[in-house]
Design an enzyme around this catalytic site. Structure first.
Site, short mmCIF file in Angstrom:
data_model
loop_
_atom_site.label_atom_id
_atom_site.label_comp_id
_atom_site.label_asym_id
_atom_site.label_seq_id
_atom_site.Cartn_x
_atom_site.Cartn_y
_atom_site.Cartn_z
N THR A 74 0.84 -1.12 0.11
CA THR A 74 0.06 0.06 0.05
C THR A 74 0.95 1.15 -0.01
OG1 THR A 74 -1.74 -1.22 1.19
CG2 THR A 74 -1.83 1.41 1.26
N ASN A 153 -5.14 -9.62 -7.54
CA ASN A 153 -5.29 -10.15 -6.20
C ASN A 153 -6.45 -10.86 -6.07
OD1 ASN A 153 -5.99 -7.28 -6.34
ND2 ASN A 153 -6.92 -7.86 -4.37
N GLN A 181 1.51 -9.63 -5.42
CA GLN A 181 0.91 -10.98 -5.59
C GLN A 181 1.95 -11.77 -6.58
OE1 GLN A 181 -1.62 -12.69 -4.33
NE2 GLN A 181 -2.71 -11.00 -3.54
N ALA A 202 5.82 -8.37 1.99
CA ALA A 202 6.46 -9.80 2.56
C ALA A 202 5.12 -10.62 2.52
CB ALA A 202 7.27 -9.54 3.66
N CYS A 328 -10.04 -6.31 1.44
CA CYS A 328 -10.50 -5.01 1.54
C CYS A 328 -11.93 -4.81 1.27
CB CYS A 328 -9.55 -3.79 0.60
SG CYS A 328 -7.68 -4.45 0.93
C1 LIG Z 1 -1.93 -7.28 -0.65
C2 LIG Z 1 -1.90 -6.18 -1.82
C3 LIG Z 1 -1.62 -5.02 -1.42
C4 LIG Z 1 -1.52 -4.25 -0.19
O1 LIG Z 1 -0.37 -4.75 0.46
P1 LIG Z 1 0.02 -4.47 1.87
O2 LIG Z 1 1.45 -5.11 2.12
O3 LIG Z 1 -1.00 -5.12 2.72
O4 LIG Z 1 -0.28 -3.07 2.08
C5 LIG Z 1 -1.52 -4.18 -2.72
N1 LIG Z 1 -1.59 -4.61 -3.65
C6 LIG Z 1 -2.09 -6.04 -4.03
C7 LIG Z 1 -2.11 -6.67 -5.54
C8 LIG Z 1 -1.94 -6.95 -3.11
O5 LIG Z 1 -2.29 -8.17 -3.39
#
Ligand SMILES: *Cc1c(COP(=O)(O)O)cnc(C)c1O
Length: 389
Positions: A74, A153, A181, A202, A328
């Site tokens: 994020t 995702n 991902q 991570a 989310c």
């Molecule tokens: C999980 C995810 C995020 C958010 O990542 P965080 O490390 O939880 O902030 C953003 N983009 C994609 C495609 C994700 O799968």
């Protein structure tokens, strides 16, 4: 009662025990601040952070100095999009992205609109892939950035990143990809794919939550990026804040493990995933969301006709930990914007299940999960018919 079968690995994954053991000494013994360059406590921490930085750079064929640690994907997406917008706004104020992006890309774009930037949100084809001609048509003389995710995702679809990178490079437009991902799951190469900025995290690959990174290209072209956090000037001034060695070391170890077993794990997950789909296909009125083969090996996303999605999830949630969309979107309880972009109806989008298989997933769990879902769908439809009668 035993815990539900965990099939939500596109939301998050457990920390691998090997990752945890690599992290632990950095909480207590090697607790130094990597920026403390006057003594050995700082040097130890800095050396280990450097080692992790090298591993992250290698997995995308970048240079270690091009890796900027963040709190996750994020933050990396926000830094890439807002940081480029701020740096290049005298060149242009137009950005291109896609309707099926993660909210961590869409929301920074919407925020930029309130500042006077213009954003083109490309639609996708029914299989979830971006149409390259639509992208070609969207470029304008004032376009400064294109942001298209590597792997989705929700539906796992892999976008044609190399072609998109080429199109951006030909036009001198910067290219950002959210690869949260994809890192450690598919081969990535920022030079061959013409990627200028790449976000990672991570916790989608058996590392800890709260740590991620942004790759920022340093030459051909050198990307200018305005920091979004101002302070001590860590990470070449791009991202201030004391580095967090336990998380960073864990991130490096997680990537190292993922790379080591990428080929065998891809085959194993694919065959489990295909087995699951084989079982579920027998259900009438079921649809596969996203391209059947251009997708992550661990993801299966399906929609149903004539089912109340919430009731279905309620019925299975004690047995299977699964989601209807992204973590989310389940927070917002609205039908997934991704599934709707594929042309599915509102009701179908609500009656959607996302399966995310992981390192711990066994064949026995897959067989059991398939049976549970088939029974739940049958009982939901029966209830619906009884009410109708
Ligand atoms: C999980 C995810 C995020 C958010 O990542 P965080 O490390 O939880 O902030 C953003 N983009 C994609 C495609 C994700 O799968």
């Amino acid at each position: 009662m035993s815990r539900p079968i965990y099939l939500d690995c596109n939301a998050t994954t457990p920390v691998d025990p090997q990752v945890l053991s690599a992290m632990l000494p950095f909480f207590t013994d090697y607790f130094g601040n990597p920026s403390s360059l006057n003594h050995s406590y700082g040097w130890e921490a800095e050396a280990s952070v450097g080692q992790a930085r090298k591993i992250l750079a290698e997995v995308i064929a970048a240079d270690p100095v091009e890796i900027v640690f963040t709190s996750g994907a994020t933050e990396a997406n926000n830094l890439a999009i807002k940081g480029v917008a701020e740096s290049y706004m005298s060149t242009g104020r137009h950005l291109i992205t896609v309707q099926t992006e993660h909210s961590a890309v869409l929301e920074p774009c919407r925020y930029l609109e309130t500042l006077g930037f213009e954003i083109t949100y490309l639609s996708v084809q029914p299989d979830g892939l971006v149409e390259l001609q639509a992208l070609a048509d969207a470029f304008r003389p004032d376009t400064i950035l294109v942001s298209v995710m590597t792997a989705n995702n929700e539906i796992g679809v892999l976008q044609p990143i190399k072609k998109i990178g080429e199109m951006c490079r030909e036009r001198g437009v910067l290219f950002h990809t959210d690869a949260a991902q994809a890192v450690g799951k598919i081969p990535l190469n920022v030079d061959k794919m013409h990627i200028d900025l790449l976000s990672m995290t991570a916790h989608k690959l058996y590392g800890p939550k709260g740590i991620g990174a942004l790759y920022v290209r340093r030459k051909n072209p050198r990307v200018q990026i305005s920091p979004q956090l101002h302070g001590g000037g860590q990470e070449r001034g791009i991202r201030s804040g004391t580095l967090y060695p336990p998380q960073i070391v864990g991130f490096g170890e997680a990537v190292r493990l993922a790379v080591a077993e990428m080929e065998t794990e891809t085959q194993r997950l694919k065959s489990l995933r295909d087995r699951l789909w084989q079982h579920l296909q027998a259900i009438p009125g079921i649809y596969l969301n996203g391209h059947p083969t251009r997708r992550l090996p661990n993801n299966l996303n399906i929609s149903f006709d004539g089912i109340d999605g919430n009731a279905l999830l309620l019925e299975i949630r004690d047995a299977i930990a699964i989601s209807s969309g992204s973590a989310c979107s389940s927070l917002k309880a609205a039908p997934s914007h991704v599934i709707q972009s594929l042309g599915r109806s509102h009701d179908q989008a609500k009656a959607t299940l996302r399966f995310g298989l992981g390192r711990h997933t066994s064949l026995e769990e897959i067989e059991r999960a398939a049976t549970i879902v088939r029974q739940a769908v049958r009982s939901q439809r029966q209830t619906a018919t009884e009410i109708a009668v």
